[in-house]
Design an enzyme around this catalytic site. Structure first.
Site, PDB file in Angstrom:
ATOM      1  CG  ASP A  31      -1.791   1.222   1.313  1.00  0.00           C
ATOM      2  OD1 ASP A  31      -2.934   1.139   0.820  1.00  0.00           O
ATOM      3  OD2 ASP A  31      -1.343   2.265   1.841  1.00  0.00           O
ATOM      4  CE1 TYR A  42       0.241   7.839   2.696  1.00  0.00           C
ATOM      5  CE2 TYR A  42       0.852   5.642   1.978  1.00  0.00           C
ATOM      6  CZ  TYR A  42      -0.012   6.481   2.638  1.00  0.00           C
ATOM      7  OH  TYR A  42      -1.136   5.954   3.244  1.00  0.00           O
ATOM      8  CE  LYS A  63      -3.941   4.811   0.822  1.00  0.00           C
ATOM      9  NZ  LYS A  63      -2.521   4.390   0.741  1.00  0.00           N
ATOM     10  CG  HIS A  79      -4.873   9.676   0.682  1.00  0.00           C
ATOM     11  ND1 HIS A  79      -3.518   9.726   0.471  1.00  0.00           N
ATOM     12  CD2 HIS A  79      -5.018   9.161   1.932  1.00  0.00           C
ATOM     13  CE1 HIS A  79      -2.876   9.270   1.525  1.00  0.00           C
ATOM     14  NE2 HIS A  79      -3.765   8.925   2.441  1.00  0.00           N
TER      15      HIS A  79
END
Length: 282
Positions: free
Chosen positions: A47, A52, A77, A110
């Site tokens: 994931d 990120y 996401k 997200h």
């Protein structure tokens, strides 16, 4: 339950019951090595997210593993600035390029109500979802889902969606079990997936969990992950250390008793609660 077990999503695709999280994993060699070690340890579910800022390194770790693409389940996401039709289309292509993949198994919105669309989040989500549905038709995405959505966000999305979400990824652990949205998810055939199953590390300070973990000759992390599995959640533990990456998978050889589940469930608020998605400052 074993590491090989999967859940069947509402659209028929299979998802491993435990995943490897990469939130807060630094980009570069650290993320690449962590993902590589996770796959070597047995994880088949990875994931990540555009937010990120480590998709490129995650993709490199996947590639370095040598495991065939068909054996892996990869999630990423849509970032908070992607809530329009064209922005979402661009974001999907950018993520695929960063990950060096032809498709992802699961693509999530997200956050339902980021600052960028706070005055028009309903429209923003609907437009992004339309682009995501088109990406499914184009073979770029297999399954669609959401993250941090509450019932009112999902109710609104359902008004325009042709494809229903199969996953809702939430802050889920014994400290915040989010019963209301978890029940809502169940009633709509949506699986609940737990990011921060270890409470971003704060869980290790809870004495009661330490005592229960000792009873099973397990670590607090293993106890919390096992708790998630027994709740029917898909936990996404994260680590950058090879020994802990492997340790976090050693959760299929014991079962928490009903009595101890009750004790664990009484620890609400001990190490954090979910952020309010309508009030986040990003």
């Amino acid at each position: 339950m074993t590491i090989q077990e999967v859940y069947t999503l509402s659209n028929g695709y299979k998802i491993p019951t435990i995943g490897f999280g990469t939130w807060q994993t630094p980009d570069g060699e650290v993320a690449k090595e962590a993902v590589f070690q996770a796959i070597q340890a047995g994880y088949r579910h990875i994931d990540t997210a555009s937010a990120y800022k480590n998709e490129k390194s995650v993709g490199e770790g996947i590639k370095a593993s040598g495991i065939s693409r068909e054996e892996l389940f990869i999630t990423t996401k849509l970032g908070s600035k992607g809530h329009s039709y064209q922005a979402a289309k661009n974001a999907i292509d950018a993520s695929l390029q960063q990950l060096q993949l032809d498709y992802v198994d699961l693509y999530l919105i997200h956050w339902p109500n980021p600052l960028a669309i706070r005055d028009r989040w309903q429209e923003g989500n609907a437009l992004a979802w339309r682009a995501m549905e088109e990406a499914v038709a184009e073979g770029k995405i297999r399954s669609l889902g959401v993250s941090n959505f509450l019932s009112h966000h999902l109710d609104t999305l359902f008004e325009s969606a042709n494809i229903k979400p199969v996953i809702n990824q939430l802050f889920l652990n014994p400290s915040d079990q989010q019963e209301q949205i978890v029940d809502y998810n169940k009633s709509h055939g949506i699986l609940s997936e737990g990011y921060s199953p270890l409470g971003t590390g704060k869980i290790f300070e809870v004495k009661e969990l330490q005592k229960i973990a000792e009873k099973y000759n397990k670590t607090v992390a293993q106890l919390a992950i096992r708790w998630s599995l027994q709740q029917g959640f898909i936990p996404l533990p994260k680590s950058i250390h090879e020994d802990r990456i492997r340790e976090n998978l050693a959760v299929f050889d014991f079962v928490i008793s009903e009595e101890d589940l009750v004790r664990i469930n009484q620890l609400k608020g001990m190490f954090g609660v979910a952020p309010n998605p309508d009030l986040v400052n990003f």
